[in-house]
Scaffold this motif. Structure first.
Motif, PDB file in Angstrom:
ATOM      1  N   MET A 102      -8.294   4.436   3.019  1.00 28.53           N
ATOM      2  CA  MET A 102      -7.083   5.187   2.744  1.00 28.53           C
ATOM      3  C   MET A 102      -6.046   4.250   2.149  1.00 28.53           C
ATOM      4  O   MET A 102      -5.838   3.156   2.640  1.00 28.53           O
ATOM      5  N   ASP A 103      -5.391   4.725   1.117  1.00 25.20           N
ATOM      6  CA  ASP A 103      -4.328   3.970   0.470  1.00 25.20           C
ATOM      7  C   ASP A 103      -3.002   4.342   1.136  1.00 25.20           C
ATOM      8  O   ASP A 103      -2.389   5.357   0.788  1.00 25.20           O
ATOM      9  N   LYS A 104      -2.586   3.536   2.107  1.00 27.65           N
ATOM     10  CA  LYS A 104      -1.352   3.842   2.842  1.00 27.65           C
ATOM     11  C   LYS A 104      -0.144   3.880   1.913  1.00 27.65           C
ATOM     12  O   LYS A 104       0.749   4.716   2.096  1.00 27.65           O
ATOM     13  N   ALA A 105      -0.117   3.015   0.927  1.00 30.65           N
ATOM     14  CA  ALA A 105       1.029   2.997   0.008  1.00 30.65           C
ATOM     15  C   ALA A 105       1.147   4.331  -0.733  1.00 30.65           C
ATOM     16  O   ALA A 105       2.262   4.834  -0.951  1.00 30.65           O
ATOM     17  N   ALA A 106       0.023   4.907  -1.098  1.00 33.18           N
ATOM     18  CA  ALA A 106       0.049   6.203  -1.791  1.00 33.18           C
ATOM     19  C   ALA A 106       0.581   7.300  -0.871  1.00 33.18           C
ATOM     20  O   ALA A 106       1.351   8.163  -1.315  1.00 33.18           O
TER      21      ALA A 106
END
Length: 171
Positions: free
Chosen positions: A1-5
């Protein structure tokens, strides 16, 4: 998972919610939305509610994600069986919240909720985000049969975007 996104999605939703509330006249907010029985104001509260329920949804994933698969499958079946009462409560809650909460309270509640989701997401481990459970697919078009905690964090923004298109504020 891309937390920044996901952080970026949360912030974009927060900014959009502010813009929608700030640019709407009282008449805009009283206007019926498109495709729902709510006014625009009530639908905005329902959009906020999508973020508010993440605490409960993530708690369910934390619990059922540690149990055998059949536990959450059975739980989802029970929830699917009570879709009609859920829909009534969902409608009434959004109707009530959107009718009685002042704009500034909805804005502040949205901000506090997004801030809490940012903090919580930052604390999540990869293992926690990968855990999942079965969900009641009849409750929402964005619920899938099996969702991970990462999916749950993405749910409210999908929900928000869907309902954003039903607002009639720009008429």
């Amino acid at each position: 998972m891309d937390k920044a996104a996901v952080h970026a999605e949360l912030e974009q939703a927060r900014r959009t919610f502010h813009e929608l509330l700030d640019s709407a006249s009282p008449a805009d907010l009283r206007r019926p939305s498109a495709g729902t029985r709510w006014t625009n104001r009530q639908l905005l509260f329902h959009m906020l509610l999508g973020y508010l329920i993440i605490r409960a949804l993530s708690g369910l994933v934390r619990l059922f994600g540690r149990l055998p698969d059949g536990a959450s499958r059975g739980f989802a079946r029970v929830l699917n069986a009570v879709t009609v009462p859920f829909d009534a409560v969902n409608f009434a809650g959004s109707w009530l919240g959107g009718t009685v909460l002042p704009r500034r309270w909805m804005r502040a509640l949205f901000d506090r909720t997004i801030a809490a989701l940012h903090r919580r997401l930052d604390r999540e481990t990869d293992d926690a985000l990968a855990r999942g459970m079965h969900y009641p697919t009849r409750w929402d078009p964005f619920f899938r049969d099996h969702m991970t905690l990462a999916d749950v964090y993405r749910f409210p923004t999908q929900h928000f975007g869907f309902h954003r298109r039903q607002l009639t504020l720009d008429q």
